[in-house]
Scaffold this motif. Structure first.
Motif, PDB file in Angstrom:
ATOM      1  N   ALA A 162      77.950  63.832 114.014  1.00  0.00           N
ATOM      2  CA  ALA A 162      76.761  63.239 113.389  1.00  0.00           C
ATOM      3  C   ALA A 162      76.698  61.762 113.752  1.00  0.00           C
ATOM      4  O   ALA A 162      76.865  60.894 112.887  1.00  0.00           O
ATOM      5  N   ARG A 210      74.467  59.645 114.246  1.00  0.00           N
ATOM      6  CA  ARG A 210      73.426  58.790 113.686  1.00  0.00           C
ATOM      7  C   ARG A 210      73.436  58.758 112.162  1.00  0.00           C
ATOM      8  O   ARG A 210      72.533  58.203 111.545  1.00  0.00           O
ATOM      9  N   SER A 211      74.440  59.370 111.571  1.00  0.00           N
ATOM     10  CA  SER A 211      74.466  59.474 110.113  1.00  0.00           C
ATOM     11  C   SER A 211      75.429  58.470 109.504  1.00  0.00           C
ATOM     12  O   SER A 211      76.633  58.509 109.756  1.00  0.00           O
ATOM     13  N   ARG A 212      74.893  57.571 108.697  1.00  0.00           N
ATOM     14  CA  ARG A 212      75.746  56.618 107.995  1.00  0.00           C
ATOM     15  C   ARG A 212      76.557  57.306 106.913  1.00  0.00           C
ATOM     16  O   ARG A 212      77.687  56.910 106.631  1.00  0.00           O
ATOM     17  N   ALA A 213      75.974  58.322 106.284  1.00  0.00           N
ATOM     18  CA  ALA A 213      76.701  59.046 105.245  1.00  0.00           C
ATOM     19  C   ALA A 213      77.937  59.717 105.832  1.00  0.00           C
ATOM     20  O   ALA A 213      79.015  59.710 105.226  1.00  0.00           O
ATOM     21  N   TRP A 214      77.796  60.311 107.020  1.00  0.00           N
ATOM     22  CA  TRP A 214      78.942  60.937 107.673  1.00  0.00           C
ATOM     23  C   TRP A 214      79.986  59.881 108.029  1.00  0.00           C
ATOM     24  O   TRP A 214      81.184  60.139 107.956  1.00  0.00           O
ATOM     25  N   GLN A 215      79.531  58.716 108.446  1.00  0.00           N
ATOM     26  CA  GLN A 215      80.472  57.658 108.815  1.00  0.00           C
ATOM     27  C   GLN A 215      81.352  57.282 107.616  1.00  0.00           C
ATOM     28  O   GLN A 215      82.582  57.262 107.721  1.00  0.00           O
ATOM     29  N   ALA A 244      75.535  55.376 114.252  1.00  0.00           N
ATOM     30  CA  ALA A 244      74.925  55.297 112.921  1.00  0.00           C
ATOM     31  C   ALA A 244      74.544  53.884 112.571  1.00  0.00           C
ATOM     32  O   ALA A 244      74.616  53.455 111.435  1.00  0.00           O
TER      33      ALA A 244
END
Length: 365
Positions: A192, A194-199, A362
């Protein structure tokens, strides 16, 4: 003949073939929008005015402001960017736009089916995050080991050997913690990007997993060898908290508007580390110093003692104030060192390239 390519994030532009490549392959753009993107990328870090877009993209054809707005909106959609929280294209109100991502130019032999450089390969980014976080965690552990070894071990024959053991122990703990956080960030960057939540979640889960395994194995090892084990060792909650702090610090933009790498992620990591350490202490958790103190309590003939730290706070023994101070300090040291390693270590593939930009996703890493 060689063709020119621009690499940024997980994207690559082949100017000769007029192709924008993303993680999943070619990204469709019409000719005008492609020219606008190339203009931004070629001048990364510089402000591109509306007049310049008109001259170099629309060739001085009369166009409305809405045409340029729609162009930028389409480019952001193609890149997965957001106007309010830009990763690639920044709006400078009433003046124009600026490309804010790190851009690398390369020249390659013409190929009818262009391939992206491994610099944009998610696997390369994941490995870069892994080894940099591991280096940062190991460095934090060694520094903590030196400090606690000098403070907590007695001045007696064999003190140097005991110091080396303390440094090695803390270094291994820091290595494992950094490895876990780096692995979590790498998984997030791979699946993921582009996902900050995943980061943030990946960093937290990676740290938490290592904390839980370390606690489990540590308790089992002490019980097996000595018949008893210290209670309240560092574990899952502490790892989750530290990983979350690191993931949040990496959300900060890694570069200034003029293209220079920024130290803001590291500056933000310091208070985040202190806050995370305070939360751990407030919740009754403990990091290295607290765990060492528990070891000393469990084994009465241990040479470990942190009474000097306790004395600094007017405590006769390692109490709440000592625990809170050491926990906040250790959390700050670990979070700051890992973030600094990810952001500032040079890229082995390109001298002088900020490591954080090579592994950026992200909008941050």
């Amino acid at each position: 003949m060689a063709s020119t390519r621009y690499l940024f994030g997980e994207f690559a532009i082949d100017c000769d073939q007029r192709i924008l490549l993303g993680a999943a392959g070619p990204v469709p753009l019409n000719a005008r929008y492609f020219d606008a993107l190339v203009l931004l990328v070629e001048n990364a870090g510089s402000l591109i005015s509306k007049d310049r877009f008109n001259e170099e993209v629309w060739r001085s054809m009369p166009v409305t402001d809405e045409a340029l707005t729609q162009c930028i909106r389409s480019l952001r959609a193609a890149l997965g960017d957001k106007a309010r929280d830009p990763r690639f294209i920044e709006t400078v109100p009433k003046h124009g736009y600026r490309f804010i991502e790190e851009v690398r130019r390369e020249y390659v032999a013409d190929d009818p089916s262009p391939k992206r450089s491994d610099e944009a390969d998610p696997l390369h980014l994941a490995l870069a995050l892994l080894w940099r976080a591991t280096i940062g965690g190991t460095g934090a552990g060694i520094i903590g080991g030196v400090l606690y070894g000098m403070i907590g071990l007695p001045d007696a024959p064999g003190a140097l050997s005991a110091l080396l053991v303390m440094v090695a122990l803390c270094g291994v703990v820091g290595f494992l913690a950094g490895l876990g956080v780096g692995a979590g960030l790498g998984v997030a960057a791979t699946f993921a990007p582009r996902s900050r939540a995943w980061q943030v979640g990946g960093a937290a889960l990676g740290g938490g997993l290592v904390g839980a395994l370390s606690e489990l194995l540590g308790v089992d090892a002490f019980t097996l060898l000595f018949g008893r084990a210290p209670s309240d060792m560092t574990g899952l909650p502490e790892g989750l908290t530290l990983g979350c702090a690191i993931g949040c610090a990496l959300l900060v933009q890694p570069r200034e508007s003029d293209g220079r790498r920024s130290f803001m992620p590291v500056a933000v990591a310091v208070p985040l580390g202190l806050v995370s350490g305070a939360l751990i202490a407030f919740a009754g958790g403990r990091l290295m110093a607290g765990s060492l103190e528990k070891l000393a309590e469990a084994f009465g003939d241990s040479r470990i003692g942190l009474g000097r730290i306790a004395a600094m706070f007017g405590e006769h023994a390692f109490g709440p104030l000592s625990l809170a101070f050491t926990t906040a300090f250790e959390a700050m040291l670990f979070v700051t060192m890992v973030v600094a390693a990810i952001r500032l270590l040079p890229d082995g593939r390109e001298t002088g390239t900020p490591a954080g930009d090579a592994g950026r996703y992200a909008g941050s890493v």
